[in-house]
Design a protein around this motif. Structure first.
Motif, PDB file in Angstrom:
ATOM      1  N   LEU A  17       0.899  -1.222   0.027  1.00 13.68           N
ATOM      2  CA  LEU A  17       0.071  -0.005  -0.123  1.00 13.68           C
ATOM      3  C   LEU A  17       0.675   1.321  -0.047  1.00 13.68           C
ATOM      4  CD1 LEU A  17      -2.830   1.260   0.148  1.00 13.68           C
ATOM      5  CD2 LEU A  17      -3.114   0.834   2.414  1.00 13.68           C
ATOM      6  N   ARG A 297       1.071   4.401   6.303  1.00 19.03           N
ATOM      7  CA  ARG A 297       0.880   3.693   7.506  1.00 19.03           C
ATOM      8  C   ARG A 297      -0.466   3.007   7.469  1.00 19.03           C
ATOM      9  NH1 ARG A 297       3.638   6.937  11.604  1.00 19.03           N
ATOM     10  NH2 ARG A 297       3.547   4.904  12.693  1.00 19.03           N
ATOM     11  N   CYS A 305     -11.640  -0.462   5.130  1.00 19.90           N
ATOM     12  CA  CYS A 305     -11.683   0.092   3.887  1.00 19.90           C
ATOM     13  C   CYS A 305     -11.735  -0.884   2.773  1.00 19.90           C
ATOM     14  CB  CYS A 305     -10.585   1.106   3.628  1.00 19.90           C
ATOM     15  SG  CYS A 305     -10.609   2.532   4.819  1.00 19.90           S
TER      16      CYS A 305
HETATM   17  S1  SF4 Z   1      -7.704   3.095   7.203  1.00 20.12           S
HETATM   18 FE1  SF4 Z   1      -8.452   3.039   4.794  1.00 20.12          FE
HETATM   19  S2  SF4 Z   1      -7.671   5.143   4.084  1.00 20.12           S
HETATM   20 FE2  SF4 Z   1      -6.631   4.912   5.849  1.00 20.12          FE
HETATM   21  S3  SF4 Z   1      -4.642   4.094   5.525  1.00 20.12           S
HETATM   22 FE3  SF4 Z   1      -6.149   2.414   6.054  1.00 20.12          FE
HETATM   23  S4  SF4 Z   1      -6.718   1.602   4.031  1.00 20.12           S
HETATM   24 FE4  SF4 Z   1      -6.077   3.614   3.820  1.00 20.12          FE
END
Ligand code: SF4
Length: 331
Positions: A17, A297, A305
């Motif tokens: 990510l 992070r 999500c």
């Molecule tokens: S909570 Fe959702 S938007 Fe935030 S870093 Fe994790 S995947 Fe990305």
């Protein structure tokens, strides 16, 4: 949430990510709010004092001048309780093609004078209003007694002002998140249902509806624990991890700035205390946007999500992959 399980889920799919092009700025104006919604990951409410002051607003406005964000998205807390919100809205509107102002509707109904709505109209801000359900029972279970009538009244006022009316150029979007411990139904079918019920029963129209899953943090996490839903909900999120959501996650294109001007990858990382980058950075220190490839992070809250259709501030990301993909647990 430590994040090991989410990192393992990414690794299991050979995924990383990391940022793409950063095109959006989300501005969290503080945790002071007129409501204490059950699902709030920030535990915003009337007892909170955190609110963005003018010096921080000026730093945000200066950043918006330095970087041409395609979207600036104002959230909270309740924007209507921020003393200088009109100043912030007026200054940011000319700096971006799309300024979004979020509201729980009750704040706009109870706390704002007509001047704030007139300002939103004048600058062409997109109003994005949260409305968890199309009935009083579910809405008030999540947001408190007596809110349903005010939500309807405010939606009517927005329509009268041109918001959500065809051809007006004034966009009114709704956000619906489940009142219980389950994932949202498909966004398209939920939008159809809301459109039918709000128009049929109340004469209310809107442009688009976005569905969000509730993120197991803050007040929602406590509700999950006290209602006995915690284990099942966390398992559901992890089991429904959908790798197809990763390219569209909002943290890949958005920076989030809090009421004190500190930077985060998203509002949920703000709630988790995971600052953007390796150290706490103030928006006034931002000399360039994070380049594509910058790591994001993550924590186990990221499963919210990436479950099922996934979601961003602009709603679902990936198509549903079958009815069983969205399972419901107990409410
Ligand atoms: S909570 Fe959702 S938007 Fe935030 S870093 Fe994790 S995947 Fe990305």
């Amino acid at each position: 949430m430590a994040g090991a399980a989410f990192r393992n889920a990414l690794e299991g799919q050979s995924l990383v990510l990391a940022r793409g092009e950063t095109t959006a700025l989300q501005v969290n104006t503080g945790f002071l709010c007129n409501l204490s919604c059950r699902h709030c990951h920030l535990e915003a409410g009337p007892g909170r004092a955190e609110v963005m002051h003018r010096d921080t607003m000026d730093a945000v406005i200066a950043a918006a001048r330095r970087f041409p964000f395609r979207v600036i998205d104002l959230t909270g807390g309740s924007l209507e309780m921020v003393p200088d919100i009109a100043y912030l809205v007026s200054a940011l509107a000319p700096l971006t093609p799309r300024l979004i102002v979020r509201t729980n509707l009750v704040g706009l109904h109870d706390l704002a004078d007509d001047g704030l709505l007139a300002l939103y109209r004048k600058v062409g801000a997109v109003v994005t209003a949260s409305l968890p359900a199309t009935n009083a029972g579910q809405t008030e279970a999540q947001r408190g007694n007596g809110v349903w009538g005010k939500c309807l009244a405010m939606l009517r006022r927005l329509n009268e002002a041109g918001y959500g009316r065809a051809g007006s150029g004034l966009e009114l979007d709704l956000v619906a998140n489940p009142p219980g411990a389950y994932l949202p139904a498909g966004q398209a079918e939920t939008e159809r249902r809301f459109r039918q019920e709000l128009a049929g029963k109340h004469g209310i129209t809107f442009d688009r509806l976005f569905t969000f899953a509730n993120v197991p943090m803050g007040r929602y996490r406590r509700w999950l624990e006290t209602s006995g839903n915690s284990e099942a909900y966390l398992r559901l999120l992890a089991e429904r991890f959908n790798p197809a959501t990763i390219p569209g996650l909002m943290c890949r294109t958005q920076l989030s700035v809090d009421w004190e001007g500190r930077l985060w990858d998203c509002d949920f990382n703000l709630a988790a205390g995971l600052p953007h980058g390796a150290r706490r950075t103030h928006i006034s220190e931002l000399t360039e946007l994070p380049p594509p490839g910058t790591p994001i992070r993550v924590g186990d809250h990221c499963f919210a999500c990436t479950a099922g259709s996934g979601f961003t501030c602009g709603g679902a990301i990936a198509p549903r992959t079958g009815a069983s993909h969205i399972a419901e647990t107990t409410k």
